[in-house]
Write a protein that holds these residues in place. Structure first.
Motif, PDB file in Angstrom:
ATOM      1  N   ASN A  42       0.827  -1.189   0.000  1.00 50.95           N
ATOM      2  CA  ASN A  42       0.000   0.000   0.000  1.00 50.95           C
ATOM      3  C   ASN A  42       0.873   1.255   0.000  1.00 50.95           C
ATOM      4  N   ARG A  60      -4.041   1.283  -4.218  1.00 53.45           N
ATOM      5  CA  ARG A  60      -4.179   1.692  -5.619  1.00 53.45           C
ATOM      6  C   ARG A  60      -4.275   0.466  -6.505  1.00 53.45           C
ATOM      7  N   SER A  61      -4.458   0.709  -7.799  1.00 54.86           N
ATOM      8  CA  SER A  61      -4.596  -0.416  -8.729  1.00 54.86           C
ATOM      9  C   SER A  61      -3.288  -1.178  -8.877  1.00 54.86           C
ATOM     10  N   ASN A  62      -2.155  -0.500  -8.601  1.00 58.73           N
ATOM     11  CA  ASN A  62      -0.865  -1.183  -8.564  1.00 58.73           C
ATOM     12  C   ASN A  62      -0.399  -1.260  -7.120  1.00 58.73           C
ATOM     13  N   ASP A  66       5.470  -2.866  -6.635  1.00 55.64           N
ATOM     14  CA  ASP A  66       5.658  -3.025  -8.079  1.00 55.64           C
ATOM     15  C   ASP A  66       6.751  -2.102  -8.610  1.00 55.64           C
ATOM     16  N   CYS A  77      -2.052  -8.988  -7.547  1.00 60.40           N
ATOM     17  CA  CYS A  77      -2.705  -7.682  -7.633  1.00 60.40           C
ATOM     18  C   CYS A  77      -3.966  -7.711  -6.786  1.00 60.40           C
ATOM     19  N   PRO A  79      -7.287  -6.773  -4.459  1.00 63.09           N
ATOM     20  CA  PRO A  79      -8.387  -5.831  -4.708  1.00 63.09           C
ATOM     21  C   PRO A  79      -8.202  -4.541  -3.919  1.00 63.09           C
ATOM     22  N   GLN A  80      -8.640  -3.434  -4.496  1.00 64.54           N
ATOM     23  CA  GLN A  80      -8.461  -2.145  -3.835  1.00 64.54           C
ATOM     24  C   GLN A  80      -9.349  -1.990  -2.604  1.00 64.54           C
ATOM     25  N   ASP A  81     -10.455  -2.727  -2.541  1.00 66.59           N
ATOM     26  CA  ASP A  81     -11.329  -2.578  -1.376  1.00 66.59           C
ATOM     27  C   ASP A  81     -10.777  -3.257  -0.128  1.00 66.59           C
ATOM     28  N   ASN A 111     -12.237   6.227  -2.468  1.00 68.79           N
ATOM     29  CA  ASN A 111     -10.835   6.470  -2.796  1.00 68.79           C
ATOM     30  C   ASN A 111      -9.888   5.463  -2.148  1.00 68.79           C
ATOM     31  N   HIS A 112     -10.453   4.435  -1.533  1.00 69.45           N
ATOM     32  CA  HIS A 112      -9.674   3.329  -0.960  1.00 69.45           C
ATOM     33  C   HIS A 112      -8.632   3.837   0.039  1.00 69.45           C
TER      34      HIS A 112
END
Length: 412
Positions: A42, A60-62, A66, A77, A79-81, A111-112
């Protein structure tokens, strides 16, 4: 979705969390140049202002790692939730063990993001242990934290429907997949394995090890005994001689209690393997620190079982309190499993593309570091393949001492 950084966090807080006094506040990123930040997935920031400090965590999505580690596998990868699930998990655990979990302030599902207490006034346990600091009562407090959280989120205590609803609410499929594949299957491409330990691969992927790892993976995937942390190691525990604060609960789900115990125990065994070979000011200090770690390993199992049994006797549902023999049998059966579960991160650490953890990196001499890692891997195999003979806290310690004696006898 707003991508937060050091420049827009203050305006974000003014809008979303005005309770925080952002006037003159400062923002710093966590993980870029701080110790003990290996494997962060995160984006984390520390915000100081108005005499207070909080942590902002965004998924985030990444993944943050990474930037340093190439990974194209979708199972890596998450999940953002996951941050909202972690927020709820921390609130639940803080209700059970308020002194052991940071306070959580706010969650923004769109906005996670979530906000939590900054506990950096205490240091991570791993960084302290890696410097030979003996944290008084660390293992006992972690063992009791786990016992309380496991018991009060189990069907031994909860109404059956409440327990099933908890299980449904925290299925956490995306995060579990990381552990199911990365930890148990050790799905690490050969080219990403550190060069120092590449010769471990045939040993770790031997047929008998793979079979037993699959058996434990099946238990991890199918058992729903209690609400488990699933990533409780010494980097996720801030501690001093009087308290602990446990963080990073995004892998939470209803799973096998022995897994949490084994995962924490593995991080103490890592310290022990390092202590056998890393430099100390004197051999007396080495012996003292090793004895402290062995006592901590014993206490992890012993104190957990005693605390869980006491909770059972006082607060289990009547159907269970009337059968103390079941309680004793249930607790006995956890010990072989926790030994097996401990082996999983012990193997994975040795070949992880993320690099070795801090207790091994403090060993500057590459030959000594290799010996520490080889002992670590050998103890993992001893735990995994001999787990049915490990039935008591004393057996866990004896297995470590026997493994150390055998390994050191070979290299003399």
């Amino acid at each position: 979705m707003i991508v937060l950084d050091k420049h827009n966090i203050i305006p974000y807080l003014r809008e979303h969390y005005p309770a925080f006094d952002a006037a003159g506040a400062s923002v710093s990123a966590i993980g870029d140049d701080e110790e003990d930040s290996q494997g962060l997935i995160n984006y984390l920031f520390r915000v100081r202002g108005g005499g207070k400090s909080l942590i902002l965590k965004q998924a985030r999505s990444n993944m943050r790692l990474d930037d340093d580690v190439e990974s194209t596998d979708a199972s890596y990868c998450p999940p953002q939730d996951r941050n909202y699930s972690e927020y709820l998990s921390m609130k639940l655990r803080r209700a059970i063990t308020p002194g052991c979990v940071p306070e959580v302030y706010y969650a923004d599902r769109e906005n996670h993001v979530f906000l939590m207490e900054d506990v950096s006034y205490i240091k991570p346990a791993r960084s302290q242990l890696s410097q030979g600091v003996m944290i008084d009562g660390l293992a006992r407090r972690v063992a009791e934290f786990l016992a309380d959280n496991h018991f009060f989120t189990s069907e031994f205590y909860l109404d059956t429907e409440e327990f099933r609803e908890l299980d449904r609410r925290f299925v956490n499929t995306g995060m579990r997949a990381i552990m199911e594949n990365w930890l148990f299957l050790r799905d690490t491409p050969t080219h990403q394995c550190p060069a120092l330990t590449r010769h471990f691969l045939p040993y770790i992927f031997a047929d008998d090890v793979v079979v037993q790892s699959h058996l434990l993976r099946n238990k991890y995937m199918s058992s729903t005994q209690a609400f488990i942390h699933s990533d409780i190691h010494t980097s996720n525990i801030f501690a001093d001689d009087s308290q602990i604060k446990v963080i990073d609960m995004e892998y939470t789900f209803a799973g096998p209690m022995a897994y949490d115990l084994g995962y924490f125990l593995a991080s103490l065994v890592s310290q022990y393997c390092s202590a056998v070979f890393r430099p100390f000011p004197s051999e007396g200090e080495r012996a003292g620190f090793k004895q402290y770690l062995l006592a901590s390993i014993y206490d992890t199992v012993d104190c957990n079982q005693k605390r869980f049994a006491a909770r059972w006797d006082d607060e289990a549902k009547a159907v269970y309190r009337t059968c103390p023999g079941f309680r004793d049998a249930f607790l006995r059966e956890l010990v072989p499993d926790l030994a097996g579960y401990a082996a999983m991160p012990m193997f994975t650490l040795c070949i992880s593309s993320f690099g070795f953890t801090q207790e091994f990196e403090v060993i500057a001499d590459e030959t000594l570091k290799l010996h520490a890692l080889q002992l670590h891997c050998a103890l993992g195999r001893r735990f995994l393949m001999g787990r049915e003979r490990i039935r008591t806290p004393k057996d866990v310690v004896a297995s470590i001492l026997e493994g150390e004696r055998d390994y050191c006898g070979l290299i003399r």
